[in-house]
Design a protein around this motif. Structure first.
Motif, PDB file in Angstrom:
ATOM      1  N   LYS A 183      10.227   9.904  16.843  1.00 22.55           N
ATOM      2  CA  LYS A 183       9.426  11.145  16.700  1.00 22.55           C
ATOM      3  C   LYS A 183       9.540  12.073  15.379  1.00 22.55           C
ATOM      4  N   GLY A 184       8.834  12.285  14.735  1.00 17.49           N
ATOM      5  CA  GLY A 184       8.834  13.134  13.490  1.00 17.49           C
ATOM      6  C   GLY A 184       9.551  12.551  12.526  1.00 17.49           C
ATOM      7  N   MET A 185       9.921  10.975  12.673  1.00 20.55           N
ATOM      8  CA  MET A 185      10.809  10.492  11.575  1.00 20.55           C
ATOM      9  C   MET A 185      10.257  10.577  10.069  1.00 20.55           C
ATOM     10  N   PHE A 186       8.976  10.891   9.798  1.00 19.43           N
ATOM     11  CA  PHE A 186       8.430  10.889   8.512  1.00 19.43           C
ATOM     12  C   PHE A 186       7.690  12.379   8.382  1.00 19.43           C
ATOM     13  N   HIS A 187       7.767  13.348   9.402  1.00 19.33           N
ATOM     14  CA  HIS A 187       6.820  14.345   9.325  1.00 19.33           C
ATOM     15  C   HIS A 187       7.170  15.218   8.020  1.00 19.33           C
ATOM     16  N   SER A 188       5.942  15.796   7.482  1.00 22.97           N
ATOM     17  CA  SER A 188       6.024  16.448   6.090  1.00 22.97           C
ATOM     18  C   SER A 188       6.470  15.385   5.047  1.00 22.97           C
ATOM     19  N   ASN A 189       6.563  14.157   5.110  1.00 17.85           N
ATOM     20  CA  ASN A 189       6.720  13.502   3.772  1.00 17.85           C
ATOM     21  C   ASN A 189       5.784  13.686   2.705  1.00 17.85           C
ATOM     22  N   SER A 190       6.499  13.770   1.540  1.00 17.30           N
ATOM     23  CA  SER A 190       5.507  14.256   0.408  1.00 17.30           C
ATOM     24  C   SER A 190       5.249  12.990  -0.560  1.00 17.30           C
ATOM     25  N   SER A 191       5.661  11.885  -0.105  1.00 17.77           N
ATOM     26  CA  SER A 191       5.083  10.763  -0.848  1.00 17.77           C
ATOM     27  C   SER A 191       3.634  10.341  -0.987  1.00 17.77           C
ATOM     28  N   SER A 192       3.185   9.796  -1.982  1.00 21.92           N
ATOM     29  CA  SER A 192       1.838   9.505  -1.808  1.00 21.92           C
ATOM     30  C   SER A 192       1.565   8.196  -1.237  1.00 21.92           C
ATOM     31  N   THR A 193       2.620   7.220  -1.089  1.00 27.05           N
ATOM     32  CA  THR A 193       2.409   6.129  -0.299  1.00 27.05           C
ATOM     33  C   THR A 193       3.644   5.836   0.563  1.00 27.05           C
ATOM     34  N   LEU A 194       3.169   4.914   1.559  1.00 31.41           N
ATOM     35  CA  LEU A 194       4.519   4.686   2.602  1.00 31.41           C
ATOM     36  C   LEU A 194       4.500   3.179   2.915  1.00 31.41           C
ATOM     37  N   THR A 195       5.394   2.518   2.798  1.00 31.72           N
ATOM     38  CA  THR A 195       5.361   1.154   3.215  1.00 31.72           C
ATOM     39  C   THR A 195       6.773   0.940   4.184  1.00 31.72           C
ATOM     40  N   LEU A 196       6.138   0.451   5.377  1.00 31.24           N
ATOM     41  CA  LEU A 196       7.071   0.354   6.376  1.00 31.24           C
ATOM     42  C   LEU A 196       7.334  -1.117   6.802  1.00 31.24           C
ATOM     43  N   ASP A 197       8.573  -1.449   6.872  1.00 32.62           N
ATOM     44  CA  ASP A 197       8.873  -2.749   7.683  1.00 32.62           C
ATOM     45  C   ASP A 197       9.856  -2.489   8.743  1.00 32.62           C
ATOM     46  N   ILE A 198       9.077  -2.191   9.844  1.00 32.57           N
ATOM     47  CA  ILE A 198      10.216  -1.780  11.000  1.00 32.57           C
ATOM     48  C   ILE A 198       9.441  -2.413  12.172  1.00 32.57           C
ATOM     49  N   ASP A 199      10.553  -2.809  12.915  1.00 33.49           N
ATOM     50  CA  ASP A 199      10.220  -3.490  14.496  1.00 33.49           C
ATOM     51  C   ASP A 199      10.112  -2.343  15.532  1.00 33.49           C
ATOM     52  N   THR A 200       8.983  -1.975  16.009  1.00 32.73           N
ATOM     53  CA  THR A 200       8.676  -0.707  16.863  1.00 32.73           C
ATOM     54  C   THR A 200       8.605  -1.406  18.125  1.00 32.73           C
ATOM     55  N   SER A 201       8.950  -2.564  18.547  1.00 28.49           N
ATOM     56  CA  SER A 201       8.709  -3.206  19.894  1.00 28.49           C
ATOM     57  C   SER A 201       9.116  -2.470  20.948  1.00 28.49           C
ATOM     58  N   ASN A 202      10.085  -1.587  20.970  1.00 30.02           N
ATOM     59  CA  ASN A 202      10.978  -0.938  21.939  1.00 30.02           C
ATOM     60  C   ASN A 202      10.662   0.509  21.837  1.00 30.02           C
ATOM     61  N   VAL A 203       9.986   1.077  20.882  1.00 32.28           N
ATOM     62  CA  VAL A 203       9.404   2.504  20.654  1.00 32.28           C
ATOM     63  C   VAL A 203       8.498   2.854  21.771  1.00 32.28           C
ATOM     64  N   ILE A 204       8.774   3.999  22.251  1.00 27.93           N
ATOM     65  CA  ILE A 204       8.212   4.492  23.387  1.00 27.93           C
ATOM     66  C   ILE A 204       7.399   5.773  22.777  1.00 27.93           C
ATOM     67  N   ASP A 205       7.927   6.632  21.812  1.00 30.83           N
ATOM     68  CA  ASP A 205       7.533   7.858  21.423  1.00 30.83           C
ATOM     69  C   ASP A 205       7.487   7.985  20.019  1.00 30.83           C
ATOM     70  N   MET A 206       6.257   8.068  19.420  1.00 27.55           N
ATOM     71  CA  MET A 206       5.812   7.859  17.836  1.00 27.55           C
ATOM     72  C   MET A 206       5.307   9.243  17.375  1.00 27.55           C
ATOM     73  N   SER A 207       5.247  10.319  18.241  1.00 24.30           N
ATOM     74  CA  SER A 207       4.699  11.653  17.892  1.00 24.30           C
ATOM     75  C   SER A 207       5.103  12.311  16.866  1.00 24.30           C
ATOM     76  N   TYR A 208       4.108  12.748  16.146  1.00 23.96           N
ATOM     77  CA  TYR A 208       4.451  13.565  14.863  1.00 23.96           C
ATOM     78  C   TYR A 208       5.045  12.628  13.870  1.00 23.96           C
ATOM     79  N   ALA A 209       5.116  11.552  13.972  1.00 24.17           N
ATOM     80  CA  ALA A 209       5.788  10.674  13.024  1.00 24.17           C
ATOM     81  C   ALA A 209       5.202  10.390  11.637  1.00 24.17           C
TER      82      ALA A 209
END
Length: 219
Positions: A193-219
Motif C-alpha cells: 500500500k502506497g509503496m511508490f505513491h508520489s514517485n517522481s521518476s518518468s519510468t518504473l521497472t518492477l521485478d517483484i513477486d506479488t503472489s502473497n499481496v492482498i493490498d496494492m492500494s495507492y501503490a
C-alpha cells in the motif's frame, strides 16, 4: 576498536571527535546503549569491517557524520527499534552490504527514520527482515500517518534487495522517491500500500513477486 560484551554503556564515547577519518575493524558488542557513539565526527568517511552485536539503542549513533559513506554490517534484533537517526544526515549515497534483523526496527509516528537526510540513491545487496513501512488503517498523506523505514529520504532511484519472512509490509516504502528500478527477492509481504505513491521518476521497472499481496492500494 573492540568493545566487549562486558560493557553496559558506550553512549557518546567518541562524540564530536572531529578529526577521526576512518573506523577500522570496529567490533561493538556492548550489552547496552551506544547512542550518539560517534555523533558529530564530521571527517569520518569510512567504517571498515564494522560489527555490531548485543546493543540495545543505536539512536543518533553516527548522526551528523556528513562525510560517512558506508554502514555497519547489520542492525541486530537486540536494538528493538531504538535506532532513530542512527545515520541521520550522513553522506551515504549507496546503501549496501548490510542486514536489518527481525525486531531491529520499529518507528513511532513522529520519529525520524534511520537514514533521515541521507542522499541515498541506490539500495542494493541489503537484507530486510523487518517491515519497510506501515500505513495504518486510515492512511492519508498526512505525515503523522507515515511510519516508514526510509522516512526523511526522497532521493532513492535504484532498489535491489532481499526480504526475510518477517518483512510483511512494504507500505509507503518509497513514498515520494525517484525509484525507476525495483527488484525484491522474497515474497513474504502481504501489502504494498502506497509503496511508490508520489514517485517522481518518468519510468518504473518492477521485478517483484506479488503472489502473497492482498493490498496494492495507492501503490
Amino acid at each position: 576498536l573492540n568493545i566487549s560484551n562486558k560493557v553496559s554503556s558506550a553512549i557518546g564515547m567518541l562524540k564530536d571527535c572531529t578529526n577521526i577519518t576512518t573506523a577500522t575493524n570496529m567490533r561493538i558488542r556492548a550489552r547496552g546503549p551506544v547512542k550518539q557513539f560517534m555523533q558529530g565526527c564530521r571527517k569520518l568517511t569510512t567504517i571498515a569491517g564494522g560489527i555490531l552485536e548485543n546493543v540495545t539503542d543505536c539512536s543518533s549513533m553516527f548522526e551528523g557524520d556528513s562525510n560517512l559513506t558506508n554502514v555497519l554490517d547489520k542492525l541486530p534484533s537486540t536494538v528493538n527499534g531504538k535506532a532513530v537517526s542512527m545515520y541521520g544526515d550522513c553522506g551515504i549515497e549507496t546503501l549496501s552490504n548490510t542486514r536489518f534483523e527481525n525486531g531491529s526496527y520499529t518507528q513511532g509516528y513522529n520519529d525520524n527514520g534511520i537514514f533521515k537526510g541521507c542522499p541515498i540513491k541506490r539500495v542494493e545487496n541489503v537484507y530486510f527482515d523487518v517491515d519497510l513501512g506501515t500505513a495504518g488503517g486510515n492512511w492519508t498523506l498526512n505525515a503523522l500517518d507515515q511510519q516508514k523505514f526510509f522516512k526523511g529520504v526522497s532521493t532513492i532511484e535504484y532498489v535491489d534487495i532481499e526480504v526475510g519472512p518477517n518483512c510483511r509490509k512494504l507500505e509507503l516504502a518509497f513514498l515520494g522517491s525517484k525509484v525507476s528500478y525495483c527488484k525484491i527477492v522474497g515474497n513474504s509481504f502481504t501489502s504494498i500500500k502506497g509503496m511508490f505513491h508520489s514517485n517522481s521518476s518518468s519510468t518504473l521497472t518492477l521485478d517483484i513477486d506479488t503472489s502473497n499481496v492482498i493490498d496494492m492500494s495507492y501503490a
